[in-house]
Design a protein around this motif. Structure first.
Motif, PDB file in Angstrom:
ATOM      1  N   THR A  51       0.849  -1.187   0.000  1.00 42.85           N
ATOM      2  CA  THR A  51       0.000   0.000   0.000  1.00 42.85           C
ATOM      3  C   THR A  51       0.889   1.243   0.000  1.00 42.85           C
ATOM      4  N   THR A  52       0.404   2.322  -0.571  1.00 41.20           N
ATOM      5  CA  THR A  52       1.119   3.595  -0.518  1.00 41.20           C
ATOM      6  C   THR A  52       0.122   4.705  -0.236  1.00 41.20           C
ATOM      7  N   PRO A  53       0.592   5.819   0.293  1.00 40.62           N
ATOM      8  CA  PRO A  53      -0.317   6.938   0.613  1.00 40.62           C
ATOM      9  C   PRO A  53      -0.583   7.852  -0.574  1.00 40.62           C
ATOM     10  N   VAL A  54      -0.018   7.516  -1.752  1.00 40.99           N
ATOM     11  CA  VAL A  54      -0.163   8.374  -2.933  1.00 40.99           C
ATOM     12  C   VAL A  54      -0.494   7.524  -4.155  1.00 40.99           C
ATOM     13  N   ASP A  55      -0.969   8.179  -5.206  1.00 41.94           N
ATOM     14  CA  ASP A  55      -1.328   7.471  -6.436  1.00 41.94           C
ATOM     15  C   ASP A  55      -0.196   7.442  -7.460  1.00 41.94           C
ATOM     16  N   VAL A  56       0.726   8.402  -7.378  1.00 37.58           N
ATOM     17  CA  VAL A  56       1.833   8.467  -8.333  1.00 37.58           C
ATOM     18  C   VAL A  56       3.146   8.515  -7.558  1.00 37.58           C
ATOM     19  N   LEU A  57       4.028   7.560  -7.857  1.00 36.95           N
ATOM     20  CA  LEU A  57       5.332   7.475  -7.203  1.00 36.95           C
ATOM     21  C   LEU A  57       6.375   8.185  -8.053  1.00 36.95           C
ATOM     22  N   GLU A  58       7.044   9.164  -7.470  1.00 37.25           N
ATOM     23  CA  GLU A  58       8.094   9.886  -8.191  1.00 37.25           C
ATOM     24  C   GLU A  58       9.470   9.293  -7.933  1.00 37.25           C
ATOM     25  N   LYS A  59       9.708   8.780  -6.716  1.00 35.02           N
ATOM     26  CA  LYS A  59      11.006   8.190  -6.386  1.00 35.02           C
ATOM     27  C   LYS A  59      10.856   7.258  -5.197  1.00 35.02           C
ATOM     28  N   LEU A  60      11.619   6.156  -5.224  1.00 31.15           N
ATOM     29  CA  LEU A  60      11.662   5.192  -4.127  1.00 31.15           C
ATOM     30  C   LEU A  60      13.111   5.000  -3.709  1.00 31.15           C
ATOM     31  N   VAL A  61      13.363   5.039  -2.412  1.00 32.74           N
ATOM     32  CA  VAL A  61      14.691   4.767  -1.859  1.00 32.74           C
ATOM     33  C   VAL A  61      14.556   3.662  -0.826  1.00 32.74           C
ATOM     34  N   VAL A  62      15.407   2.631  -0.941  1.00 34.26           N
ATOM     35  CA  VAL A  62      15.471   1.560   0.048  1.00 34.26           C
ATOM     36  C   VAL A  62      16.813   1.688   0.757  1.00 34.26           C
ATOM     37  N   THR A  63      16.800   1.869   2.070  1.00 31.96           N
ATOM     38  CA  THR A  63      18.040   2.055   2.814  1.00 31.96           C
ATOM     39  C   THR A  63      18.629   0.712   3.228  1.00 31.96           C
ATOM     40  N   LYS A  64      19.854   0.763   3.743  1.00 30.48           N
ATOM     41  CA  LYS A  64      20.537  -0.460   4.177  1.00 30.48           C
ATOM     42  C   LYS A  64      19.755  -1.189   5.255  1.00 30.48           C
ATOM     43  N   SER A  65      19.018  -0.452   6.074  1.00 25.66           N
ATOM     44  CA  SER A  65      18.220  -1.060   7.145  1.00 25.66           C
ATOM     45  C   SER A  65      16.944  -1.717   6.625  1.00 25.66           C
ATOM     46  N   GLY A  66      16.622  -1.472   5.361  1.00 26.08           N
ATOM     47  CA  GLY A  66      15.390  -2.010   4.794  1.00 26.08           C
ATOM     48  C   GLY A  66      14.214  -1.054   4.868  1.00 26.08           C
ATOM     49  N   THR A  72      -5.156  15.249  -5.261  1.00 24.91           N
ATOM     50  CA  THR A  72      -5.453  16.263  -4.243  1.00 24.91           C
ATOM     51  C   THR A  72      -4.390  16.310  -3.145  1.00 24.91           C
ATOM     52  N   ILE A  73      -3.244  15.665  -3.376  1.00 17.80           N
ATOM     53  CA  ILE A  73      -2.131  15.676  -2.417  1.00 17.80           C
ATOM     54  C   ILE A  73      -0.875  16.137  -3.146  1.00 17.80           C
ATOM     55  N   PRO A  74      -0.306  17.296  -2.778  1.00 13.68           N
ATOM     56  CA  PRO A  74       0.926  17.753  -3.428  1.00 13.68           C
ATOM     57  C   PRO A  74       2.100  16.824  -3.124  1.00 13.68           C
ATOM     58  N   PHE A  75       3.264  17.126  -3.719  1.00 12.33           N
ATOM     59  CA  PHE A  75       4.480  16.348  -3.484  1.00 12.33           C
ATOM     60  C   PHE A  75       4.772  16.235  -1.993  1.00 12.33           C
ATOM     61  N   ASN A  76       4.998  14.992  -1.528  1.00 13.71           N
ATOM     62  CA  ASN A  76       5.428  14.772  -0.150  1.00 13.71           C
ATOM     63  C   ASN A  76       6.336  13.554  -0.082  1.00 13.71           C
ATOM     64  N   ILE A  77       7.132  13.499   0.986  1.00 14.03           N
ATOM     65  CA  ILE A  77       8.051  12.380   1.222  1.00 14.03           C
ATOM     66  C   ILE A  77       7.533  11.586   2.408  1.00 14.03           C
ATOM     67  N   TYR A  78       7.526  10.270   2.269  1.00 10.30           N
ATOM     68  CA  TYR A  78       6.992   9.368   3.289  1.00 10.30           C
ATOM     69  C   TYR A  78       8.018   8.289   3.626  1.00 10.30           C
ATOM     70  N   LYS A  79       7.888   7.757   4.836  1.00  4.50           N
ATOM     71  CA  LYS A  79       8.771   6.674   5.292  1.00  4.50           C
ATOM     72  C   LYS A  79       7.938   5.504   5.791  1.00  4.50           C
ATOM     73  N   SER A  80       8.419   4.283   5.513  1.00  2.00           N
ATOM     74  CA  SER A  80       7.770   3.077   6.021  1.00  2.00           C
ATOM     75  C   SER A  80       8.832   2.076   6.450  1.00  2.00           C
ATOM     76  N   THR A  81       8.558   1.356   7.524  1.00  2.00           N
ATOM     77  CA  THR A  81       9.466   0.293   7.965  1.00  2.00           C
ATOM     78  C   THR A  81       8.990  -1.082   7.522  1.00  2.00           C
ATOM     79  N   ASP A  82       7.753  -1.164   6.995  1.00  3.61           N
ATOM     80  CA  ASP A  82       7.210  -2.475   6.627  1.00  3.61           C
ATOM     81  C   ASP A  82       6.544  -2.490   5.248  1.00  3.61           C
ATOM     82  N   GLY A  83       6.479  -1.357   4.579  1.00  2.00           N
ATOM     83  CA  GLY A  83       5.839  -1.317   3.270  1.00  2.00           C
ATOM     84  C   GLY A  83       4.326  -1.238   3.334  1.00  2.00           C
TER      85      GLY A  83
END
Length: 596
Positions: A286-301, A311-322
């Motif tokens: 699941t994601t909080p947005v309809d269009v993904l501009e960039k995805l980053v996966v860190t060393k910690s996962g 109806t949601i402008p550009f924002n950055i989100y973080k998830s630990t479980d996807g």
């Protein structure tokens, strides 16, 4: 009680762009590119705090952000007022004034590709010495030595993948948007990752998994892109995973958990997936947005995404479980909730030849509807209109306009064959798809025949000019934002590294002379009789200022009603907030003036 007036246009236009971001190795700092202070600059947050502060000021657009693994500096790239001649700069680890690192003449391009794990070597691609096909070089930051690794030939060639040991390099040759080859350089020989590089297909986004396997996305022999693998020892190509009727793109490797993450493009929205390399299981996230501009996966996962919705402008989100997401930024429309804005309906209609076309229909709210509709042909053309926030859309909806945005033939998200339909046919099939969409609006009582406006940018600007010239009876007034006006001059004025692609994309001006004349808006000056507003960036490298100059001058000679705004410090878009506000206020005032 106090009664407040309804939201103003300015409130919608005061949202901000976030075009890119990066996360430090220890995830203690996030740096992102935004026009938070009115011009594009790098801002940072020291996580877990989400209070942003200015990190590096240059008042220019940045095309990448890369943390030094050892925490000594941050690399970034800047152009000059939208000219897209990006060069590479370094910023101190705590922020400050960007310092030129890999730079040259202002007309040259230096594109960052890769930073070695010890932070001592920068791999980059440059136009210097090879403007049409590009060269790949590596700069040693300790001794300043700079080595040529590859000279591009037969098409613009970009380094696009470097193995962990830096002993294997993957190159991408861009022959067209629908024809992109991937090669491994073995000595002087380029070995294709796909079985037959001469077969038209797209292969992109190589990711190294272990020492011998390269995973990448391709639509080789298929309609939609899938994940494939190439083994360096066996030279074997194999399909790994595909999703029905969805194009996979943007592979990211989670080494610790042995996962591949990727997004898929499905029509007007994106979907995020996780693929387990051990079990071959695919999990839809699941994601909080309809269009993904960039995805980053860190060393910690951990996962970080940049995205937006209608109806949601550009924002950055973080998830630990996807599955569960925390918003790290709070970019919103000033004083306006999502409920006040308009979500689009996804509709389909049949075109002139029976082909089904998907479109987004943003209906003005009933209590605010002014009865007029804006027809919006998107840019690209090999792109698409999607469920993504546009301040211009929501501000126009706030003024009572309905907006219709068709994904005509040539749009992405509907398969390889569909995307190719615009190649060497810029002005026939896509134009008639637009005409069919206009008739659909009338037939379904979305708008009246005397209440339609036409607005478009880039290829959408070209289509607006062409529709105006060939079908003026449909429109009350037309807005062209940096659109090509003459295919003959356009194909000769694009950046040098675009020129090798123009024959496949647009055509040959000598061989296709009759079609170029037929499909050039400037051919139809006599029937361009409706009021026009033309917007142009003076430093636009893609659609140069002369494209707008020439058609405005010729229309003025004929005594037509034409307003012309040139932005001296912009290129192919609006990086400066005050310019964006000026343009869209001017556009809305222009439309209102011509409602009668």
């Amino acid at each position: 009680m106090i009664k407040f007036s309804k939201p103003t246009v300015e409130q919608f236009l005061r949202t901000y762009v976030i075009s890119n971001f990066a996360v430090s190795k220890d995830e203690s700092r996030l740096v992102f590119n935004t026009n938070l202070n009115g011009k594009m600059n790098l801002w940072a947050m020291d996580l877990p705090s989400t209070f942003p502060y200015l990190f590096a000021q240059k008042d220019q657009s940045s095309n990448f952000i890369k943390f030094d693994p050892e925490g000594r500096y941050v690399l970034t790239g800047y152009d000059n007022d939208g000219d897209e001649n990006y060069q590479i700069y370094a910023v101190p680890s705590e922020g400050g004034v960007p310092q030129g690192l890999i730079t040259g003449d202002a007309s040259e391009k230096y594109y960052y590709v890769h930073l070695s794990d010890d932070g001592k070597r920068v791999y980059y691609v440059t136009s210097e010495g090879n403007p049409n096909f590009l060269n790949t070089r590596v700069r040693n930051l300790e001794d300043g030595s700079d080595i040529l690794l590859n000279e591009g030939t037969n098409g613009p060639t970009y380094l696009t993948g470097v193995s962990e040991k830096e002993d294997v390099l993957v190159y991408m040759r861009l022959l067209a948007n629908t024809y992109i080859q991937l090669f491994v350089k073995d000595g002087e020989e380029m070995v294709s990752l796909t079985p037959d590089p001469d077969k038209v297909h797209v292969a992109t986004g190589p990711v190294f998994v272990g020492d011998k396997d390269i995973y990448f996305t391709t639509n080789y022999d298929q309609e939609y892109s899938y994940v494939a693998k190439y083994n360096l020892d066996t030279k074997k190509f194999e399909e790994v995973v595909s999703i029905d009727n969805e194009s996979i793109e943007g592979l990211q490797y989670d080494k610790e958990n042995n996962y591949l993450y990727f997004g898929t493009e499905k029509g007007v929205e994106d979907i995020l997936y996780r693929y387990n390399l051990e079990t071959n299981e695919v999990e839809k996230l699941t994601t909080p947005v309809d269009v993904l501009e960039k995805l980053v996966v860190t060393k910690s996962g951990n996962l970080y995404i940049l995205g937006r919705s209608a109806t949601i402008p550009f924002n950055i989100y973080k998830s630990t479980d996807g599955e569960n997401w925390e918003s790290l930024t709070n970019n919103r429309v000033l004083g306006v909730s999502q409920e006040v804005m308009v979500e689009p309906e996804v509709v389909t209609y049949s075109s002139f030849d029976g082909m089904e076309i998907e479109a987004l229909l943003f209906k003005a709210k009933p209590d605010n509807d002014n009865g007029y509709t804006i027809f919006w042909p998107h840019g690209g053309p090999q792109a698409s209109e999607r469920k993504m926030f546009r301040a211009m859309f929501q501000s126009a909806l706030n003024r009572g306009y309905t907006i219709f945005a068709p994904n005509f033939r040539g749009s992405t998200g509907y398969g390889s064959s569909f995307v190719k339909l615009v190649e060497q046919d810029w002005g026939h099939g896509p134009r008639l798809d637009c005409v069919a969409g206009i008739e659909w609006l009338f037939e379904n009582n979305v708008t009246d025949r005397d209440k339609l406006f036409l607005v478009g940018g880039s290829y959408g600007g070209y289509m607006s000019l062409l529709l105006h010239g060939r079908h003026p009876e449909y429109f009350k007034a037309v807005v062209d934002i940096f659109g090509p006006s003459d295919l003959f001059t356009f194909v000769n004025s694009v950046p040098p590294h675009w020129k090798p692609m123009m024959e496949r994309w647009v055509g040959d001006p000598e061989r296709d002379k009759e079609r170029f004349i037929k499909d050039s808006p400037i051919t139809y000056l006599d029937t361009m009789t409706k009021p026009m507003l033309v917007i142009q960036g003076a430093k636009d490298p893609r659609v140069v200022k002369e494209e707008s100059d020439q058609i405005v001058a010729k229309l003025e000679e004929k005594g037509r009603d034409v307003e012309y705004l040139v932005l001296e410090d912009e290129g192919h878009g609006f990086s400066k907030k005050e310019n964006e506000i000026k343009v869209y206020n001017m556009m809305l005032d222009f439309l209102e003036k011509h409602q009668g």
